[in-house]
Write a protein that holds these residues in place. Structure first.
Motif, PDB file in Angstrom:
ATOM      1  N   UNK A  58       0.918  -1.245  -0.093  1.00  0.00           N
ATOM      2  CA  UNK A  58       0.020  -0.064   0.212  1.00  0.00           C
ATOM      3  C   UNK A  58       0.826   1.306   0.006  1.00  0.00           C
ATOM      4  N   UNK A  59       1.929   1.475   0.766  1.00  0.00           N
ATOM      5  CA  UNK A  59       2.928   2.408   0.999  1.00  0.00           C
ATOM      6  C   UNK A  59       3.541   2.550  -0.643  1.00  0.00           C
ATOM      7  N   UNK A  60       3.975   1.791  -1.063  1.00  0.00           N
ATOM      8  CA  UNK A  60       4.523   1.744  -2.485  1.00  0.00           C
ATOM      9  C   UNK A  60       3.655   2.038  -3.535  1.00  0.00           C
ATOM     10  N   UNK A  61       2.482   1.426  -3.503  1.00  0.00           N
ATOM     11  CA  UNK A  61       1.304   1.963  -4.460  1.00  0.00           C
ATOM     12  C   UNK A  61       1.128   3.538  -4.160  1.00  0.00           C
ATOM     13  N   UNK A  62       1.045   4.079  -3.138  1.00  0.00           N
ATOM     14  CA  UNK A  62       0.705   5.409  -2.732  1.00  0.00           C
ATOM     15  C   UNK A  62       1.736   6.322  -3.401  1.00  0.00           C
ATOM     16  N   UNK A  63       3.227   5.598  -3.288  1.00  0.00           N
ATOM     17  CA  UNK A  63       4.142   6.558  -3.473  1.00  0.00           C
ATOM     18  C   UNK A  63       4.265   6.613  -5.191  1.00  0.00           C
ATOM     19  N   UNK A  64       3.898   5.330  -5.906  1.00  0.00           N
ATOM     20  CA  UNK A  64       3.662   5.410  -7.260  1.00  0.00           C
ATOM     21  C   UNK A  64       2.789   6.112  -7.936  1.00  0.00           C
ATOM     22  N   UNK A  65       1.497   6.232  -7.139  1.00  0.00           N
ATOM     23  CA  UNK A  65       0.371   6.911  -7.467  1.00  0.00           C
ATOM     24  C   UNK A  65       0.906   8.546  -7.381  1.00  0.00           C
TER      25      UNK A  65
END
Length: 265
Positions: A58-65
């Motif tokens: 979730x944290x990596x996905x938020x960063x990519x978003x």
């Protein structure tokens, strides 16, 4: 390592020294492992490990978003799509990612993928009015006016206080829908006029070439031909007030400024 007991088969002879050595080794815990008598909740440990992995995703996905949003704002749309796709791989049930991807694809004129991305957004979050708004705009860009009207109506039902849905999206979709219906009617009239030329009743009769009926038949056929040619040169347009009009090609452009262009989505 969990401790376990040694069970000797009945009747089997084992040296007492060997048994003592085995039991001593079993009671000695390995470094970092649980001691004898300790109970390990493996189910809880696995659940905790899964939670940590999900938090990382979730944290990596938020960063990519966030990176995708910055790239899109700077006009680097294909790079933004790549970041969003990577985020979707990590959190495939996040509707925000699909909605953002649909917006970027619409800018790139990738109309069909934009619709599919917006459909995924409303699938995962069906009560999100912004997802329905994005879906309606993507459908308009694809030319699916009727579906776009329905999507905007759903968005208004979910958030009736949002003025942009009423004043911009739905009103524009209604105008395009009206123009689309007028174009279909023009096409129907054009086909009917062509059919009357090809199967004119005057051509099915035998005439006395010295009679006035021949002249009347030629006049009737010529009128049908002129009507057909006029329909072919007619274009369906919409003025600034939303009124649909038929305009002949080749007319002067004195009223050109009254017509509106297709809105960029």
């Amino acid at each position: 390592m969990a401790s376990f007991g040694w069970k000797r088969k009945a009747g089997e002879k084992v040296l007492k020294s060997v048994v003592q050595q085995f039991e001593a080794a079993a009671e000695k815990p390995e470094d970092g492992g649980p001691r004898a008598g300790d109970e390990v909740d493996w189910q809880h440990a696995i659940k905790r490990r899964r939670e940590l992995l999900l938090e990382d995703c979730a944290a990596k996905s938020q960063r990519l978003k966030d990176e995708g949003a910055v790239l899109a704002e700077h006009g680097r749309h294909w790079e933004a799509i790549k970041k969003l796709d990577e985020a979707i791989q990590l959190t495939p049930d996040n509707p925000l990612l699909y909605e953002m991807k649909s917006q970027v694809l619409t800018i790139l004129q990738e109309v069909f993928p934009a619709v599919k991305a917006a459909e995924m957004a409303v699938k995962f979050r069906p009560l999100w009015w912004e997802g329905w708004q994005t879906l309606g705009r993507a459908q308009l860009n694809l030319g699916e006016v009727d579906l776009a009207v329905r999507s905007f109506q759903v968005a208004i039902h979910l958030c009736p206080s949002e003025g942009a849905l009423w004043q911009e999206d739905l009103q524009w979709a209604w105008r395009l829908q009206k123009q689309h219906l007028a174009s279909k009617e023009k096409t129907r009239q054009e086909e009917a006029a062509k059919e009357q030329i090809l199967n004119a009743p005057e051509l099915q009769r035998d005439y006395d070439f010295e009679s006035d009926e021949v002249l009347a038949a030629c006049v009737a056929v010529a009128e049908r031909q002129a009507r057909y040619e006029e329909l072919k040169r007619t274009a369906v347009v919409m003025d600034a007030e939303g009124n649909v009009r038929n305009v002949l090609a080749g007319d002067d452009g004195s009223e050109e400024e009254q017509f509106v262009k297709a809105r960029g989505l």
